[in-house]
Motif scaffolding. Sequence first.
Motif, PDB file in Angstrom:
ATOM      1  N   SER A 183       0.831  -1.214   0.000  1.00 41.56           N
ATOM      2  CA  SER A 183       0.000   0.000   0.000  1.00 41.56           C
ATOM      3  C   SER A 183       0.857   1.252   0.000  1.00 41.56           C
ATOM      4  O   SER A 183       0.529   2.242  -0.664  1.00 41.56           O
ATOM      5  CB  SER A 183      -0.924  -0.010   1.225  1.00 41.56           C
ATOM      6  N   ARG A 195       2.080   1.834  -3.533  1.00 39.37           N
ATOM      7  CA  ARG A 195       1.040   2.379  -4.408  1.00 39.37           C
ATOM      8  C   ARG A 195       0.758   3.837  -4.074  1.00 39.37           C
ATOM      9  O   ARG A 195       0.518   4.648  -4.971  1.00 39.37           O
ATOM     10  CB  ARG A 195      -0.243   1.555  -4.283  1.00 39.37           C
ATOM     11  N   CYS A 196       0.784   4.184  -2.801  1.00 41.45           N
ATOM     12  CA  CYS A 196       0.551   5.584  -2.432  1.00 41.45           C
ATOM     13  C   CYS A 196       1.702   6.473  -2.866  1.00 41.45           C
ATOM     14  O   CYS A 196       1.501   7.637  -3.229  1.00 41.45           O
ATOM     15  CB  CYS A 196       0.342   5.700  -0.921  1.00 41.45           C
ATOM     16  N   ASP A 233      -5.811   2.378  -0.412  1.00 42.79           N
ATOM     17  CA  ASP A 233      -4.377   2.145  -0.173  1.00 42.79           C
ATOM     18  C   ASP A 233      -3.886   2.915   1.045  1.00 42.79           C
ATOM     19  O   ASP A 233      -3.150   2.372   1.880  1.00 42.79           O
ATOM     20  CB  ASP A 233      -3.571   2.548  -1.412  1.00 42.79           C
ATOM     21  N   PHE A 288      -5.131   1.317   4.162  1.00 43.82           N
ATOM     22  CA  PHE A 288      -4.373   0.114   4.500  1.00 43.82           C
ATOM     23  C   PHE A 288      -3.021   0.458   5.124  1.00 43.82           C
ATOM     24  O   PHE A 288      -2.530  -0.282   5.976  1.00 43.82           O
ATOM     25  CB  PHE A 288      -4.173  -0.746   3.254  1.00 43.82           C
TER      26      PHE A 288
END
Length: 1432
Positions: free
Chosen positions: A113, A116-117, A264, A267
């Motif tokens: 996560s 992705r962030c 994301d 999470f």
Amino acid sequence: FTWVMQQGNDRKPHHRVHHSIAQRRDTWDPFQLNPAGAEKEEKRRCFQLAQHLVAVLVGLAVLAAAVVAKGSLLVLSTLSSPTSRRSPKEKQFYMLMLMFCLVFPNFLVFLKSLWRCSFKSFVPPKMKIMGFICLIEVLVSLGTSVLVLVVMPQFDVLTNLFISGGVCIVSAIMQIIFRLQRDNWKIVFPICSLILTSIGYCMLGIDYYVRVTSYVDRQGSDCYIYVALGIFSSLLVSLCWWENSLQATNRMQDTLSQLDGFRDFVFVISSILRILVIGAVYLIYHKLIAKTILWDNFVLRDGELLKTGLVLFFLQAFCSAACHWFGVVACKIHSVRMSFALPLCCTGPAMLLLGIVLFFTLGWKLDNGTKSESIIEFCDKLLYLNTKNTSVVLLELTRSMCRTSLNSHYFQWPFSMLALEGVCMWSGFVTCTYYVWKIKVSGKTHHFFIRKTSQLFVRRLYESAFIDLSLLLNTKMKVPKAKTQESHDEMQKCVIYLCATMWHETYDEMLKILTSMFRLDRYRGDPKEEHKDCFDFECHILMDDAFMTDDDTNKRLVNTYVNDLIHVVIEVYRVFTNKEPDDVSIIETPYGGRLMFVLPEGNMLYVHLKDKLLIRNKKRWSQIMYMYYLLGWKGYIVKNPSKIPQLNNFSRASLVSLDSETFVLPQYDNDNKRKFISDDNTYILALDGDTDFHPKAVILLVDRLRMYDNVGAACGRIHPTGMGPMVWYQKFEYAVGHWLQKTAEHVFGSVLCSPGCFSLFRGSALMDDHILKRYSTTAQRAQEYVQYDQGEDRWLCTLLLQQGWRVEYNAASDAYTNSPQEFEEFYNQRRRWGPSTLANTLDLLHSGPETVKRNESISRIYVFYQMFTVGSSILGPASVTLMIASAFQFVFRLTGTLSIIVACVPPVFYILICFLTKSNTQITIAGIMSVLYAFLMTASFFSIIGDMVIQQTFLTPTGLFLISMAIMYLITALLHPEEFFLIIYGLMYFICIPSGYLLLTIYSLVNMNNVSWGTRETNKGGVEQKKLHNLLCDKTCRCCCWDMKIQITQETERLIFQQLAGQITQHIPVNAITQNETPLHPALMLEPHTRQDTKKEEAKEEVERPLVDDLRKKAAKSSDLGSSSSDDGAENKSMSSSDEEDSDHDHDDDYMIREAEIPAADWVHPVKEEFLKKLTYFNMKRNLQEQIRYALRNKDYDEVCEDLVLMLTDTLNVELNSVGPEDVLSDYQLEELQLALNRQARQTLKTNRMEKLEKRVKLAIEKTLAAPQVQKLEENENDFWNKLIERYLKPITHTKEHQEEVNRELKSLRNKAVFLYFIINVLWVVATFFLQAIGNDVISIKIPKYYPNGTKSDEFLKVEPLTLMFLLSFAILLIVQFLAMLYHRVYTLIHVVSYRSSEKNYKEKEEEDTGDGHFIMENPAHNEIFLTTEDL
């Protein structure tokens, strides 16, 4: 590999082997071609077996991973139990490992996560929603940590195995409350689950009550606290899957949809909170309450303890992650029941069976051979057994089983309470997750062959402590669709427009693309019927330069390329159906003409014939033409029915019944369906005129775009075809480029180029801002000529990436296209690709920061990866030069400095050659040098091997690099079994490295100012022969560096005399420049000798101007017939000429005009004559037989079908006994023949009592006798084409001054690029040269020398820093690409297996009988409009 990304119709025409084939279907020539791939596709046995084998292996992997993960957790909880015989230090370490098992999955989710962030996309979260989610995650984490770290160590191993089944209780309650069952009676399942789980908890309490009262293993009364904690913590854990039930109820849709945007980030926060809660529970209980943690005990010196604990931790962590991954794979390959639900449901029983086997078989070994009379006696002996000769794990597990009621001194029947608890808990979670067994990932009307993980599972996180239940409860429920979603399936259908651009293709090349289109038509079937793939399609072929001017008659006619295409269509139609095309329409358009065919199954094929005097030619403008037509015009007209003209009679395009059901002609069927299809589900498949593909390749690409909304384009694996050394080189080059580079781009970011020969584009992506509008830009500056026109598909992908769309690569989607077979063709092709690739990549890197913000698939790391790749490409010539220097050093034993000087001579010589000579001379010299370099590379290869023998070791930087590369390529080829044979061409690729990376780079850079296409530039023979027919003088004069070619024909001679007489000014204005002149490409002005032909070109233009004006007037006249004055004012003004306003022709009310009423263009009649050959006696006989067999293809009609074929054939023979076999029937003869055939058919059907088939047979007869239709264009569409041509596609006309300016800019750009390349590469070579001059003893890196047997030598290997740095950098790049390839191969295998499990079988259609309540309304334009009695 920088130029491997693109492939197109870039070859010169080959010898026209089949030029005369199918020119005429004579009675003595009944033979026909059988194109490769025309046979029906069937599922291959090996793929079927592989599919089942993969499903079995995945199921076994799920079961094994779940058993090992669950077993490792139970072993750790047993070893860390207070009742364990381990020392406090060992218990403390095992408890720490148990805590790490809970932390590990949260840590994985945190990393993913956070990635992705950081590198993809970040959406600011809604604080209320994030707070609610974090609260739920904290409660779940609290329940999990209390159950695993506090409760389970207090229980025995069997109780721990059973108690985890209670985590499904909240899910069962929510299923009951929200009634999430398709059928009402299925509510029994969650009710049974709730009851069984409650009974299981009761049995747990009763079992421990009996243990306490029976003094089993000195059980204390404090166990009641842990039983209560276990039940409470199980309830908290069961909150984990709350979202599944709410998603299934369509409740909180707004909240959940908002959560998807910033999931994301949630999470990231929730993973940190969960880890903190786990650590807090561990410290609070074991440090403050139980006080079992001693900090000194964390200092471990016992290697056996450390080994046992770490092995158990890694087994649990790895196997739980593997079980989750294999479970996802099982769902993706459509094996939910066998490979997912069954193994997970069997995990508990398998663990129990394994424990019993261990207890009863291995337990006797722990008894030291003495036979115990009872279980109690056996358990007592275990208390005094040491662990020297026995396994710690086995001993503790056996002791843990002895803590149950089996070890009771009073009575052992309470053990049945424990067994009943296990049965109830297991039955409870199986009945709670009953819906998993009913999930249909692939159904009759499925939309995806492979689904995203988010479509299969609710949460990304899995619970490692309950891996089997976690996966089952996390699987999304299937519920009945709401009434508001009835049209959801309809919206998921898609329409695919196959758009092939042609430019001087050969007969064989046209045969490939047409065969592929007919294959797709056969796969799709009747467009009126539903298809499980939920798609419809149209085929569009756009042929550039389709017309020529006949010098004898001065008429504009189709050229021989068009004639070949017509013959190919007829030939392929015969191969697939054994008959002629049924429905053919010929339409005159503002851009030239259009041929319209109905394919055998009812799908449409359009052939757009482009006249370069009326519209721009070349590939990019053809793409713009069909994009605006299919996405702009058709997308607008179908969404705005009010803009469609009213249909006033039955000869129109459609009929509307009283219940609003529409019956449309095939060519308008897709337009009608598209009303219900969004632009996101409208796809364009870009093709070249020689592409060969199968339907599965198209469906796999569609699958990629359907899965991910942000994918704007997807490409497949391109295979070059042909024969010869150049093709062999390209086969390996393409293979390596796709195996390594494309997969790396797909995995780490996004593919930079989707080749125009086989790529699928999303309609909404092309219609996005700054894409199609920018793509329509005309090149004005030098850089634009290089970037826009030399690599149009790469530039389109660059625009997509910059706008935020992703481009993907599917390795299972195979397409085949011709590749250059000659050295000159290859160099000219790559001369275009090289500069355009570099220009587009630099443009993308220049906009890197903005692209990273807008495109979630492109990260900063990926931008750095591309910068490294570009840098390696720029340093390619210097690297190859140094490699050649090493070869000189190896082969000729030269010193390092001298070998570099010698190696630099050929490149410098070739640079001078490229600046001073013509292109053909440059290529000739490059070919000679390539052969010499190939000999040198071969000698170098064997010299390196010889050096290894002399050094007695291959553990040198060069040796390791070559051997590792060979091993890596071999493994890569093994992972592509169908392409493994391409590794043979690797040697050819190796010896051609200097030619491909040194000479070709120099050639493409120095000739950057040449922006001509370079291949397929020659016109077909017929035109040139006519031009030279009346040639009076043909001489070439050479003066210094100037070449003057003088040609005088009879027409030019007459023109000269007219100019002398002063008559030319009355007919042809000298300075008149019309907007329709044939554009003179700027590239024609680049060479000095071409400027000497200016007078000849001007004379040619003066002759052509009356022809162009005449064409414009004809187009205007046709436009006037097809369009009336519009109500939209100035916006609908005609783009033809002012003569349109003076036209006084009356407009017919019918959409289809009879051919006698249409003033057809000159080219129409010859084309119609080609199709009228269908109406000869010889062809008509065969067509009639096949039409009858196709109309009555139901097996029940076999007998009557053969009777009809026999009787109608006899009638045809009788009626046409006086007609020659090659004579075309007149209209009167056709009418008489139709009456006779209908009369005979009616009589035959009456005899067989099959009168209900009369309408079907009559329709077959009418199709047999149908002549090609000459139609006019609908008025709105005609107006659209005029405006489009005027705005974007008007033939380009540049002044001489502009061309000279562009020529200067191109040369300036060329000089700058060559200088930049030259300086960078010279600096690299000079640095290496001085390092060699200084000597290895002064500046070098000493590497210890090892022999193959592992012994170390006293000598050292000395390597220059630059050489070592280059080798390491290149090795790292290859390793990264290799790892990406491994990842991509796994998911390609999943995709292929999922496709094969739902692949279509070809079966003959079994049509239902047509009821008697229908009749046919005949239509003069078409015979497939049906009207039912209900409509009246």
